[in-house]
Design a protein around this motif. Sequence first.
Motif, mmCIF file in Angstrom:
data_model
loop_
_atom_site.group_PDB
_atom_site.id
_atom_site.type_symbol
_atom_site.label_atom_id
_atom_site.label_comp_id
_atom_site.label_asym_id
_atom_site.label_seq_id
_atom_site.Cartn_x
_atom_site.Cartn_y
_atom_site.Cartn_z
ATOM 1 N N ASN A 126 31.482 40.300 99.499
ATOM 2 C CA ASN A 126 30.252 41.092 99.509
ATOM 3 C C ASN A 126 30.038 41.788 100.850
ATOM 4 O O ASN A 126 30.889 41.714 101.756
ATOM 5 C CB ASN A 126 29.044 40.223 99.127
ATOM 6 C CG ASN A 126 28.744 39.152 100.162
ATOM 7 O OD1 ASN A 126 29.131 39.232 101.342
ATOM 8 N ND2 ASN A 126 28.001 38.120 99.744
ATOM 9 N N ASN A 127 28.911 42.429 100.991
ATOM 10 C CA ASN A 127 28.628 43.213 102.201
ATOM 11 C C ASN A 127 28.468 42.361 103.447
ATOM 12 O O ASN A 127 28.514 42.896 104.565
ATOM 13 C CB ASN A 127 27.370 44.064 101.997
ATOM 14 C CG ASN A 127 27.591 45.176 100.973
ATOM 15 O OD1 ASN A 127 28.701 45.636 100.781
ATOM 16 N ND2 ASN A 127 26.504 45.602 100.323
ATOM 17 N N THR A 172 43.691 42.757 100.464
ATOM 18 C CA THR A 172 42.978 43.875 99.840
ATOM 19 C C THR A 172 44.005 44.940 99.455
ATOM 20 O O THR A 172 45.186 44.837 99.825
ATOM 21 C CB THR A 172 41.963 44.468 100.820
ATOM 22 O OG1 THR A 172 42.672 45.223 101.826
ATOM 23 C CG2 THR A 172 41.123 43.377 101.486
ATOM 24 N N PRO A 173 43.584 45.991 98.750
ATOM 25 C CA PRO A 173 44.549 47.054 98.426
ATOM 26 C C PRO A 173 45.159 47.704 99.663
ATOM 27 O O PRO A 173 46.246 48.294 99.585
ATOM 28 C CB PRO A 173 43.700 48.051 97.629
ATOM 29 C CG PRO A 173 42.609 47.237 97.027
ATOM 30 C CD PRO A 173 42.287 46.207 98.063
ATOM 31 N N ASN A 174 44.489 47.592 100.823
ATOM 32 C CA ASN A 174 44.965 48.295 102.015
ATOM 33 C C ASN A 174 45.432 47.381 103.138
ATOM 34 O O ASN A 174 45.814 47.862 104.215
ATOM 35 C CB ASN A 174 43.840 49.187 102.556
ATOM 36 C CG ASN A 174 43.412 50.232 101.555
ATOM 37 O OD1 ASN A 174 44.241 50.905 100.964
ATOM 38 N ND2 ASN A 174 42.104 50.331 101.329
ATOM 39 N N GLY A 175 45.381 46.049 102.928
ATOM 40 C CA GLY A 175 45.812 45.175 104.008
ATOM 41 C C GLY A 175 45.197 43.793 103.918
ATOM 42 O O GLY A 175 45.201 43.164 102.862
ATOM 43 N N ARG A 176 44.645 43.330 105.033
ATOM 44 C CA ARG A 176 44.106 41.976 105.129
ATOM 45 C C ARG A 176 42.653 42.035 105.594
ATOM 46 O O ARG A 176 42.274 42.845 106.429
ATOM 47 C CB ARG A 176 44.929 41.145 106.114
ATOM 48 C CG ARG A 176 44.397 39.743 106.357
ATOM 49 C CD ARG A 176 45.292 38.969 107.334
ATOM 50 N NE ARG A 176 46.559 38.592 106.734
ATOM 51 C CZ ARG A 176 47.751 38.931 107.199
ATOM 52 N NH1 ARG A 176 47.848 39.672 108.301
ATOM 53 N NH2 ARG A 176 48.849 38.548 106.583
ATOM 54 N N ASP A 220 36.958 43.432 95.285
ATOM 55 C CA ASP A 220 37.918 42.467 94.765
ATOM 56 C C ASP A 220 39.071 42.264 95.756
ATOM 57 O O ASP A 220 39.584 43.217 96.356
ATOM 58 C CB ASP A 220 38.475 42.937 93.425
ATOM 59 C CG ASP A 220 37.399 42.974 92.335
ATOM 60 O OD1 ASP A 220 36.391 42.253 92.491
ATOM 61 O OD2 ASP A 220 37.572 43.718 91.357
ATOM 62 N N ALA A 221 39.472 40.999 95.894
ATOM 63 C CA ALA A 221 40.565 40.656 96.804
ATOM 64 C C ALA A 221 41.207 39.366 96.302
ATOM 65 O O ALA A 221 40.738 38.745 95.343
ATOM 66 C CB ALA A 221 40.042 40.478 98.227
ATOM 67 N N PHE A 242 32.870 35.468 100.510
ATOM 68 C CA PHE A 242 33.637 35.574 99.269
ATOM 69 C C PHE A 242 33.121 34.561 98.246
ATOM 70 O O PHE A 242 32.542 33.527 98.593
ATOM 71 C CB PHE A 242 35.135 35.377 99.518
ATOM 72 C CG PHE A 242 35.533 33.974 99.876
ATOM 73 C CD1 PHE A 242 35.804 33.019 98.882
ATOM 74 C CD2 PHE A 242 35.689 33.580 101.204
ATOM 75 C CE1 PHE A 242 36.179 31.731 99.207
ATOM 76 C CE2 PHE A 242 36.070 32.286 101.541
ATOM 77 C CZ PHE A 242 36.314 31.361 100.525
ATOM 78 N N ALA A 243 33.375 34.885 96.982
ATOM 79 C CA ALA A 243 33.058 33.994 95.870
ATOM 80 C C ALA A 243 34.123 34.209 94.803
ATOM 81 O O ALA A 243 34.638 35.332 94.657
ATOM 82 C CB ALA A 243 31.667 34.284 95.302
#
Length: 497
Positions: free
Chosen positions: A489-490, A458-462, A429-430, A494-495
């Motif tokens: 996704n991997n 993201t929780p940790n950055g970009r 999730d982002a 993004f969606a």
Amino acid sequence: MAELKIDPRTPVLVGAGQFKQRPDNPVEALEPVAMMGEALAAALDDASAPGLAARATHTWVIRGAWPYTDPAALLNARFGSGAQTGLSTDGGNTPQSLVNEACKRITAGQADVVLIAGAEGIWSRRRARRRNERIPYTDQPDATPDEVLGVDVVMNNKVELERGLSMPINLYPVFESAFRASRGETMDAHRDRLAAMWEKFNRAAVANPYAWVRTPMTAEEIRDPSPANRLVGFPYTKAMNSNWDLDLAAALIVCSAEAAAAAGVPRDRWVFPHSGTDGRDTDYVSNRGDLHSSPAVRVAGRRAMELAGVGTDDIDYVDLYSCFPSAVQIAATELGLGLDRELTLTGGLTFAGGPLNNYVTHSIATMAGKLRENPGSVGLCSANGGYLTKHAFGVYSTEPSEGGFRHQNCQDEIDRFPAVELDADYTGDATIEAYTVMHGRTPSGEFGPEVALASVRTPNGRQWARCADPAVMDEMTQTEFIGTDVSVNNDFEFAPA
């Protein structure tokens, strides 16, 4: 020799020349170094002192898309100069940075007369190739300049390149979306405002005899896609992108007041650089604190005005680096200039032309003419290289500064601004922070949406992610997606969540 009433080591800009060619037969075009020579000849004529070339201590050339290894030596040979030669590194900031360097050396007694020139012949070269013909270029086997001016900076990391963020046309519309969101504008109001601003740039180009594109365009013609004005990176149409398909050259002559007087340069040709600054934002866009501002412009641009002892209300003329609308808006905001004021003298890189690294040589040359027309007025030029990465500023006037030329490299202060970590391997999730939808040629041969490129937090950055879903891309050009929750996704696609 005229009597000097100022410090003889005061730097002055005494000559500015520009050259444009568009021959019917492209093979008849001058090669770029010959174009530089024409611009330099015009600058010498502008200074009313043809002997200045022989007095030159330094000849510097802005690096371009040509094969010369020491073009300054070729200019020296044409003008009978024994000056030391220099070749710049890449970056649209380099013309103003070279003026700053020239002024520093002149003040310190390390230079007397500095010739600065640059040129691009991309328009004629491309058209000659289409005819299977070639414009002869001068060979320079084993030629090496006496010095390389500037520092090359790697401005893309591996992740940015892999995800499609590899060109200015990809990143500047991303900045644009972030700037739009920072102002809380609707997408329609934002596009209308951009088009109205670029219409003013077009009007400046129509009035500029050295502009490459002088065809009038209305705001509607600039804003709306058409067969001649396709979407490139949403929301930018072709008419909002920098244009390098041109043949343009420009040159400047900077010297000491003592040398200007000795050469007989009339006092009404003298333009005084009051201040200059340099600085750069993070090398990688991935690490910027946000995507709608520029700490380097904020610090270096405002410091240039402080060093010159002027504020925004004292600036009569402005030429902001204008490769894309986001560059203009972010710079104007950081400098405290209103977006509704005149922000270009030339018409900008879309209409006046974007000759790779050399636009600001044209900008400064145009500024010199405008200041001479209105003695005592003050002008500000900004220069930008990369992706709002490398910056230089100059404040100019026909009257000398009480404190003489002042310069500062602002990097230490800029580096104290917070940075963001690249969360390169993140999936999950982002939230979309900024984006564009790139348009290209579809399998049917028409132009249409190709891929959406997004910066996501993201929780940790970009993180950078892509999407090629036609329905999502279409919606992203109709509805504001900044702040939208997505899933990455991997494959780093993004969606909407």
